[in-house]
Design a protein around this motif. Sequence first.
Motif, PDB file in Angstrom:
ATOM      1  N   ASN A  15       0.795  -1.229   0.000  1.00  0.00           N
ATOM      2  CA  ASN A  15       0.000   0.000   0.000  1.00  0.00           C
ATOM      3  C   ASN A  15       0.828   1.280   0.000  1.00  0.00           C
ATOM      4  N   SER A  16       1.921   1.322   0.768  1.00  0.00           N
ATOM      5  CA  SER A  16       2.689   2.563   0.890  1.00  0.00           C
ATOM      6  C   SER A  16       4.044   2.427   0.204  1.00  0.00           C
ATOM      7  N   PHE A  17       4.408   3.462  -0.573  1.00  0.00           N
ATOM      8  CA  PHE A  17       5.609   3.407  -1.396  1.00  0.00           C
ATOM      9  C   PHE A  17       6.401   4.702  -1.272  1.00  0.00           C
ATOM     10  N   ILE A  18       7.718   4.556  -1.210  1.00  0.00           N
ATOM     11  CA  ILE A  18       8.634   5.684  -1.350  1.00  0.00           C
ATOM     12  C   ILE A  18       9.424   5.466  -2.623  1.00  0.00           C
ATOM     13  N   LEU A  19       9.435   6.479  -3.496  1.00  0.00           N
ATOM     14  CA  LEU A  19      10.208   6.431  -4.722  1.00  0.00           C
ATOM     15  C   LEU A  19      11.337   7.442  -4.635  1.00  0.00           C
ATOM     16  N   THR A  20      12.471   7.092  -5.209  1.00  0.00           N
ATOM     17  CA  THR A  20      13.573   8.049  -5.274  1.00  0.00           C
ATOM     18  C   THR A  20      14.461   7.716  -6.446  1.00  0.00           C
ATOM     19  N   ILE A  50      10.717  11.213  -2.957  1.00  0.00           N
ATOM     20  CA  ILE A  50      11.657  11.977  -2.137  1.00  0.00           C
ATOM     21  C   ILE A  50      13.041  11.867  -2.771  1.00  0.00           C
ATOM     22  N   ASN A  51      13.567  12.968  -3.223  1.00  0.00           N
ATOM     23  CA  ASN A  51      14.890  12.989  -3.844  1.00  0.00           C
ATOM     24  C   ASN A  51      15.875  13.776  -2.999  1.00  0.00           C
ATOM     25  N   TYR A  52      17.128  13.395  -3.090  1.00  0.00           N
ATOM     26  CA  TYR A  52      18.160  14.118  -2.342  1.00  0.00           C
ATOM     27  C   TYR A  52      18.483  15.455  -3.003  1.00  0.00           C
ATOM     28  N   SER A  53      18.498  15.470  -4.334  1.00  0.00           N
ATOM     29  CA  SER A  53      18.859  16.686  -5.083  1.00  0.00           C
ATOM     30  C   SER A  53      17.621  17.347  -5.686  1.00  0.00           C
ATOM     31  N   ILE A  67       5.226  17.427  -7.019  1.00  0.00           N
ATOM     32  CA  ILE A  67       5.082  16.192  -6.258  1.00  0.00           C
ATOM     33  C   ILE A  67       6.398  15.810  -5.575  1.00  0.00           C
ATOM     34  N   ILE A  68       7.505  16.042  -6.252  1.00  0.00           N
ATOM     35  CA  ILE A  68       8.808  15.612  -5.735  1.00  0.00           C
ATOM     36  C   ILE A  68       9.196  16.451  -4.529  1.00  0.00           C
ATOM     37  N   GLU A  69       9.524  15.766  -3.447  1.00  0.00           N
ATOM     38  CA  GLU A  69       9.944  16.414  -2.210  1.00  0.00           C
ATOM     39  C   GLU A  69      11.462  16.355  -2.089  1.00  0.00           C
ATOM     40  N   LEU A  70      12.049  17.425  -1.557  1.00  0.00           N
ATOM     41  CA  LEU A  70      13.491  17.473  -1.330  1.00  0.00           C
ATOM     42  C   LEU A  70      13.789  16.907   0.048  1.00  0.00           C
ATOM     43  N   PHE A  71      14.683  15.943   0.101  1.00  0.00           N
ATOM     44  CA  PHE A  71      14.960  15.199   1.329  1.00  0.00           C
ATOM     45  C   PHE A  71      15.296  16.116   2.493  1.00  0.00           C
ATOM     46  N   ASN A  72      14.583  15.884   3.602  1.00  0.00           N
ATOM     47  CA  ASN A  72      14.831  16.556   4.871  1.00  0.00           C
ATOM     48  C   ASN A  72      14.824  15.480   5.948  1.00  0.00           C
ATOM     49  N   PRO A  73      15.929  15.244   6.639  1.00  0.00           N
ATOM     50  CA  PRO A  73      16.002  14.137   7.606  1.00  0.00           C
ATOM     51  C   PRO A  73      14.887  14.154   8.652  1.00  0.00           C
ATOM     52  N   SER A  98      23.495   9.619  -1.445  1.00  0.00           N
ATOM     53  CA  SER A  98      24.171  10.509  -0.509  1.00  0.00           C
ATOM     54  C   SER A  98      23.662  10.210   0.911  1.00  0.00           C
ATOM     55  N   ARG A  99      23.293  11.239   1.665  1.00  0.00           N
ATOM     56  CA  ARG A  99      22.906  11.019   3.073  1.00  0.00           C
ATOM     57  C   ARG A  99      21.563  10.321   3.225  1.00  0.00           C
ATOM     58  N   MET A 100      20.760  10.266   2.172  1.00  0.00           N
ATOM     59  CA  MET A 100      19.521   9.486   2.239  1.00  0.00           C
ATOM     60  C   MET A 100      19.825   8.002   2.428  1.00  0.00           C
ATOM     61  N   GLY A 101      21.024   7.594   2.038  1.00  0.00           N
ATOM     62  CA  GLY A 101      21.412   6.196   2.162  1.00  0.00           C
ATOM     63  C   GLY A 101      21.412   5.707   3.595  1.00  0.00           C
ATOM     64  N   GLU A 102      21.644   6.616   4.537  1.00  0.00           N
ATOM     65  CA  GLU A 102      21.634   6.231   5.955  1.00  0.00           C
ATOM     66  C   GLU A 102      20.244   5.774   6.373  1.00  0.00           C
TER      67      GLU A 102
END
Length: 333
Positions: A15-20, A50-53, A67-73, A98-102
């Motif tokens: 049901n729930s998905f994160i795309l990057t 959710i994209n890093y860049s 629609i695309i959100e800029l990554f915020n921890p 990058s830091r999204m990998g954490e």
Amino acid sequence: MSVYSDLKNILANNNSFILTTHVNPDGDAIGSVMAMYLILKKLDKQVRVINYSPTPYFLSFLDPENIIELFNPERHSAPIRDADVFIAIDFNTPSRLSRMGEEFSKRAGINVCIDHHQNPQPVFQHLFVDTSLSATGHILYNFIEDTKIVEIDYDIAVNLYTAIMTDTGSFRFERTTPEVHHIAAKLIEIGVSPVKVFAAVYDQNTPGKLSLLSEALASIRLYGENNEVGVMVVTAGSLNRYGIDEADTEGFVNFIMSLASVRIGVKFIELAKGCKVSLRSKGKIPVNELAAKYGGGGHINAAGIRLRENKYTDVFEQVIQDAIEMIKMNGVK
């Protein structure tokens, strides 16, 4: 049974998905991630991109509703960890996050990779990778056609067309096959305008970008016994002077490849932190192997390196020497 049956089941049964997609996204990255977003919305799924860049301005037409959100921890760590499915599109290693990998590394759910690059990392339970295809958008087109999971409407079509057009160099790179042209024709029949898409991507230059290109072209130097390696340098000072982002230099390396003697083109970009190296080649010279030596990767004829701890001057001479040696190893005179 379709090779994409497992992917269809993953989309249907969760049901729930994160795309990057990867840092510094190109047309294939944005086009493909937005196409998958639209597929999932047609299936009434909960989905976030959710994209890093940031999205380059010349690709913003693919995301008219932002629609695309800029990554915020603080805002995105929990959704990334908790989503049923995480889909990595147009890349195959967490280092490209990058830091999204954490946050990705903390996930316990289903992790999917959809990509056309070589050497995927063993961190995804499900890999839908075909290195023979022209673009990740090509893979998604085949997925839709094979599974009939949704109907391709105009919005999906324009994203897929942009993905394929940009990653084939406007239908001129080696993997521009008859099948690619058939796909493009079908997307045009749906309503995509090649003239409008090309203009949206490539006719958005600014005076600053053209001034930077002028400096970059003036920096080109040739190396090797037969001038077979062409090198361009874009400095951080030039980027700052003209107010240009590194994404705006995406096509600069192709000017090196227009030189008759050049077999490998190298573009060095000096960044505030480290440097970036873009590699291109002609024929069967595998610049992805050269990139791998420095922790990078890509395709046989197009690859890249991102060094966060090194100035470009630290690796400049060695990369050029490695390029010359690679040409010799591949029997190119």
